[in-house]
Design a protein around this motif. Structure first.
Motif, mmCIF file in Angstrom:
data_model
loop_
_atom_site.group_PDB
_atom_site.id
_atom_site.type_symbol
_atom_site.label_atom_id
_atom_site.label_comp_id
_atom_site.label_asym_id
_atom_site.label_seq_id
_atom_site.Cartn_x
_atom_site.Cartn_y
_atom_site.Cartn_z
ATOM 1 N N THR A 199 -2.749 2.529 -9.136
ATOM 2 C CA THR A 199 -3.746 1.687 -8.491
ATOM 3 C C THR A 199 -3.132 0.340 -8.099
ATOM 4 N N ARG A 200 -3.820 -0.339 -7.211
ATOM 5 C CA ARG A 200 -3.383 -1.683 -6.813
ATOM 6 C C ARG A 200 -3.353 -2.625 -8.024
ATOM 7 N N ALA A 201 -4.359 -2.492 -8.885
ATOM 8 C CA ALA A 201 -4.414 -3.349 -10.077
ATOM 9 C C ALA A 201 -3.199 -3.121 -10.973
ATOM 10 N N THR A 202 -2.765 -1.855 -11.068
ATOM 11 C CA THR A 202 -1.591 -1.547 -11.884
ATOM 12 C C THR A 202 -0.350 -2.202 -11.304
ATOM 13 N N TYR A 233 -0.155 -4.906 -9.419
ATOM 14 C CA TYR A 233 -0.186 -6.362 -9.589
ATOM 15 C C TYR A 233 -0.110 -6.783 -11.053
ATOM 16 N N ARG A 234 -0.419 -5.878 -11.961
ATOM 17 C CA ARG A 234 -0.248 -6.201 -13.376
ATOM 18 C C ARG A 234 1.240 -6.292 -13.723
ATOM 19 N N HIS A 235 2.040 -5.443 -13.074
ATOM 20 C CA HIS A 235 3.489 -5.434 -13.344
ATOM 21 C C HIS A 235 4.265 -6.349 -12.399
ATOM 22 N N ASP A 262 0.828 -1.213 0.000
ATOM 23 C CA ASP A 262 0.000 0.000 0.000
ATOM 24 C C ASP A 262 0.860 1.259 0.000
ATOM 25 N N PRO A 285 3.288 -9.384 -9.795
ATOM 26 C CA PRO A 285 2.224 -10.228 -9.234
ATOM 27 C C PRO A 285 2.269 -10.409 -7.721
#
Length: 197
Positions: free
Chosen positions: A36-39, A41-43, A27, A45
């Motif tokens: 964002t969190r999604a960004t 985890y996209r780069h 965080d 995992p």
């Protein structure tokens, strides 16, 4: 490298180095990088992937510094290449914000030798030892690997001490130690004693 990945890696690298690997959470990195969190985890995992990427980037930067030091001394003696690498290390220790060796710090936080972070540390250190061994072999050193291990030990000690006290005398001692390694091969009695071991 995408802009978001670059921002994430820059934020993570600064925070991990200055505050520690375990103490900085995902965080905090997300907030600092402004993604964002999604960004994230996209780069990356997992946090382990981000930690390894941080160390990989630190490794890339050190390799570039060593390459630049070797290039700068290309028209001088092989011993000057060793001195140039040592000077780069000393400059790093004296730099503002120095907090020790990123790899030794990481190894202390991740002591399990099977963990990806620890494996990244070992890979970097193996490369560094091999590089210094090669540099010392080029000087005519007859036992380059033990001499390189001595160099690495001096470096480790200087980095540990350099973030705890005034780095100036620490760096001076480190550089004198490197000169000692370089001059050791020119001392017939010491060299003969070493060959008999």
């Amino acid at each position: 490298m995408s802009e978001a990945r670059a921002r994430l890696l820059a934020s993570a690298s600064r925070l991990f180095y200055t505050e520690g690997l375990h103490s900085v959470g995902i965080d905090r990195v997300i907030a600092d990088a402004g993604v964002t969190r999604a960004t994230l985890y996209r780069h990356f995992p997992s946090k382990d992937d981000l930690l390894v990427a941080y160390l990989t980037e630190a490794d890339r930067m050190i390799r570039a510094e060593v390459a630049a030091a070797r290039t700068s001394s290309a028209n001088r003696s092989p011993a000057d290449a060793v001195r140039a690498v040592a000077a780069t290390i000393a400059d790093g220790i004296r730099a503002p914000g120095f907090r020790g060796c990123a790899f030794l710090n990481a190894a202390a936080e991740y002591p399990d030798p099977t963990h990806p972070v620890h494996q990244a540390v070992l890979a970097h250190r193996q490369w560094f030892l091999e590089t210094v061994t090669e540099l010392l072999a080029e000087t005519g050193e007859t036992a380059p690997e033990p001499a390189a291990q001595h160099f690495v030990m001096l470096r480790d000690g200087a980095m540990a001490a350099g973030c705890l006290t005034d780095p100036a005398p620490i760096c001076a001692t480190f550089l004198r130690g490197v000169e000692g390694i370089l001059s050791y091969r020119d001392a017939p009695v010491a060299a003969g004693a070493r060959r008999r071991k």
